[in-house]
Write a protein that holds these residues in place. Structure first.
Motif, short mmCIF file in Angstrom:
data_model
loop_
_atom_site.label_atom_id
_atom_site.label_comp_id
_atom_site.label_asym_id
_atom_site.label_seq_id
_atom_site.Cartn_x
_atom_site.Cartn_y
_atom_site.Cartn_z
N GLU A 112 44.38 46.56 -38.69
CA GLU A 112 45.75 46.19 -38.32
C GLU A 112 46.03 46.55 -36.86
O GLU A 112 46.68 45.79 -36.14
N ARG B 87 41.55 40.03 -41.76
CA ARG B 87 43.00 40.07 -41.65
C ARG B 87 43.51 38.76 -41.07
O ARG B 87 42.88 38.17 -40.20
N GLU C 111 46.68 37.62 -38.99
CA GLU C 111 47.82 38.12 -38.22
C GLU C 111 48.71 36.91 -37.91
O GLU C 111 48.24 35.92 -37.37
N ASP D 43 53.67 37.33 -45.70
CA ASP D 43 52.64 38.32 -46.02
C ASP D 43 51.98 37.97 -47.35
O ASP D 43 50.78 38.13 -47.53
N GLY E 234 48.27 37.08 -47.86
CA GLY E 234 47.51 37.94 -48.77
C GLY E 234 46.74 37.11 -49.79
O GLY E 234 45.59 37.39 -50.11
N ARG E 235 47.40 36.06 -50.29
CA ARG E 235 46.72 35.21 -51.28
C ARG E 235 45.58 34.43 -50.65
O ARG E 235 44.55 34.24 -51.28
N ARG F 26 42.78 36.94 -50.36
CA ARG F 26 42.21 37.34 -51.65
C ARG F 26 41.55 36.19 -52.39
O ARG F 26 40.52 36.37 -53.04
N GLY G 139 53.17 40.81 -38.67
CA GLY G 139 53.18 40.08 -39.94
C GLY G 139 51.79 39.65 -40.33
O GLY G 139 50.90 39.53 -39.50
N GLY G 140 51.58 39.41 -41.63
CA GLY G 140 50.27 38.98 -42.09
C GLY G 140 49.75 39.87 -43.18
O GLY G 140 50.51 40.65 -43.77
N SER G 141 48.46 39.78 -43.46
CA SER G 141 47.90 40.56 -44.56
C SER G 141 46.42 40.81 -44.33
O SER G 141 45.75 40.04 -43.67
N SER G 142 45.94 41.93 -44.87
CA SER G 142 44.53 42.27 -44.71
C SER G 142 43.86 42.37 -46.07
O SER G 142 44.51 42.49 -47.09
N ASP H 94 39.57 43.26 -47.92
CA ASP H 94 38.16 43.53 -47.66
C ASP H 94 37.29 42.91 -48.73
O ASP H 94 37.77 42.53 -49.79
N ASN I 50 51.82 43.84 -51.86
CA ASN I 50 51.41 43.07 -50.68
C ASN I 50 52.52 43.05 -49.63
O ASN I 50 52.31 43.28 -48.45
N GLN I 51 53.75 42.79 -50.11
CA GLN I 51 54.89 42.73 -49.20
C GLN I 51 55.18 44.10 -48.59
O GLN I 51 55.52 44.21 -47.42
N GLU J 299 53.07 46.49 -48.12
CA GLU J 299 52.00 46.75 -47.16
C GLU J 299 52.31 46.07 -45.83
O GLU J 299 52.19 46.66 -44.77
N GLY J 300 52.72 44.80 -45.91
CA GLY J 300 53.05 44.04 -44.70
C GLY J 300 54.22 44.67 -43.96
O GLY J 300 54.22 44.75 -42.73
N ASN K 145 53.25 47.76 -42.12
CA ASN K 145 52.54 47.41 -40.88
C ASN K 145 53.52 46.98 -39.80
O ASN K 145 53.39 47.35 -38.64
N ARG K 146 54.52 46.20 -40.20
CA ARG K 146 55.53 45.79 -39.23
C ARG K 146 56.28 47.00 -38.69
O ARG K 146 56.62 47.05 -37.51
#
Lengths: 233, 195
Positions: A75, A108, A110, A121, A125-126, A129, A227-230, A232, B133-134, B136-137, B140-141
């Motif tokens: 991030e 990720r 972004e 997000d 995320g989807r 994943r 904004g966004g999602s990570s 692994d 998920n939200q 977590e986002g 981060n923000r």
């Protein structure tokens, strides 16, 4: 001699504190495959797709792969890259950065401010994943990138329209005179300022935009806010 | 003719000394601090808004321990009750209180997420995963907004201490240094999320 040594040591010390984190790589095009994860045909295909998408809707999507994050959280690295590259158009902030670290097995998405409404997000995320991670897990990187890019395009489609070329070139001709007048005033002002505070306040103008070899691709000045999602694999 | 020229020079002199002494840049830097504080606050608010949904989802899980949930609800109501106006950003005590309330919410939330690890049916719940998920986002923000706020504060604090701005400030503006929004150690542990 001792003085030189001292300078070298000081430089090393300051640099090591400032650059403890991994440096932001140069923006070389839409696909910056620094970790060599994408095959040539897949690269050509995705590049064409991304270019066409930008031409039609002005959204900029950029891929970056790095071999390792050297211990940085993805991030942190990702927002630094996004801030440096300024993907997306100025004002619309419609850039997306898909960032992958090969050895850390981290990915990720972004998302720029302007696309947070469509590519939430949750959606990001989807995509991570359900589209990218399963393919990466199976070792099919081309497939993962391609599906990820398609999903990002599908999610962000329809938010912005590209400005027609002619419009962009001939943007408000009356403004140019005003700009010149201001520039002259500014230069005179800077001259006086320098005259009185000789040496204060750096150069006349700030740095220009960045350009690159991929049909002069560069970020358009878009802003990001984390904004966004990570995920692994 | 001569007087016109003199007037033009005087005009530029006036503006150049005014900006040269940092009057304008101090104002601009203070606005940047206020702006980035607003961004940070809206992200914190966004997190607080997610909590009721999260609690409701977790509550549905069979005999989820009450204390963890109560702690989160209490921390949230405390965090939302303490507001910090831009004028109060120079007040160390007010900032410490604000930070403590937000830090408390962060740590109770991460405790909640750790506890959830023991409830496999909850972890598999799509609704919960989306919320996680939200969250977590949003975390981060918040961390991005916090970094930007701190950077703005650094610029501002430096600009009122730097010569000749320091004189302008002590004579005319009399602005105080702004407080940083440091993450407390407890809050630093961003909820670890494994999928």
């Amino acid at each position: 001699m001792a003085a030189i040594l001292l300078v070298v040591i000081l430089q090393f010390v300051t640099f090591s504190t400032v650059w403890a984190a991994i440096a932001v790589p140069a923006l070389t095009g839409r696909i910056n495959d620094n970790a060599a994860m994408i095959s040539a045909p897949a690269r050509v295909e995705m590049e064409a797709k991304l270019k066409q998408f930008e031409a039609a809707e002005s959204n900029q999507i950029v891929i970056l792969t790095v071999p390792s994050l050297q211990g940085d959280p993805i991030e942190d690295f990702s927002i630094r890259v996004a801030e440096a590259w300024k993907i997306g158009q100025k004002g619309s902030d419609n850039g997306v950065l898909l960032i992958v670290s090969r050895d850390d097995h981290k990915v990720r998405i972004e998302v720029g401010y302007g696309l947070e409404g469509k590519l939430t997000d949750l959606t990001a995320g989807r995509i991570v994943r359900e589209e990218i991670v399963p393919a990466f897990k199976a070792g099919q990187f081309d497939e993962g990138f391609s599906r990820g890019v398609s999903a990002i395009i599908a999610a962000t489609h329809g938010e912005y329209k590209a400005k027609p070329k002619a419009d962009r070139n001939g943007e408000k001709p009356s403004m140019s005179l005003l700009v010149i007048i201001f520039a002259v005033i500014y230069l005179i002002y800077q001259f006086f300022r320098r005259f009185f505070w000789g040496g204060f306040g750096g150069g006349f103008f700030g740095g220009g935009g960045s350009s690159s070899n991929d049909d002069n691709f560069s970020g358009g000045g878009g802003g990001f806010g984390g904004g966004g999602s990570s995920g692994d694999w | 003719m001569k007087s016109t020229l003199a007037r033009v020079i005087a005009f530029f002199l006036f503006f150049s000394t005014l900006s040269g002494c940092g009057y304008n840049s101090i104002q601009q830097n203070e606005e940047a601090v206020n702006h980035s504080w607003g961004d940070l606050e809206s992200q914190l608010q966004r997190r607080a808004d997610l909590v009721p949904n999260l609690v409701a989802t977790v509550k549905g899980a069979a005999n989820f321990e009450k204390e963890t949930l109560t702690a989160v609800i209490e921390a949230r109501s405390k965090a939302t009750s303490i507001q910090l106006k831009p004028e109060m950003l120079s007040d160390p005590a007010a900032m410490a209180k604000f930070r403590e309330a937000q830090g408390n919410l962060s740590s109770t939330l991460s405790r909640l997420l750790v506890t959830v690890e023991r409830y496999p049916e909850l972890k598999a719940n799509q609704n919960f995963r989306d919320l996680q998920n939200q969250l977590e986002g949003t975390e981060n923000r918040i961390s991005v907004a916090r970094q930007r706020y701190n950077a703005a504060v650094e610029t501002f604090n430096f600009s009122i201490r730097q010569f000749p701005n320091s004189m302008t400030n002590s004579l005319l503006l009399k602005l105080k240094a702004k407080e940083y929004f440091k993450a407390d150690e407890a809050a630093k542990a961003v909820p670890g999320v494994k999928f």
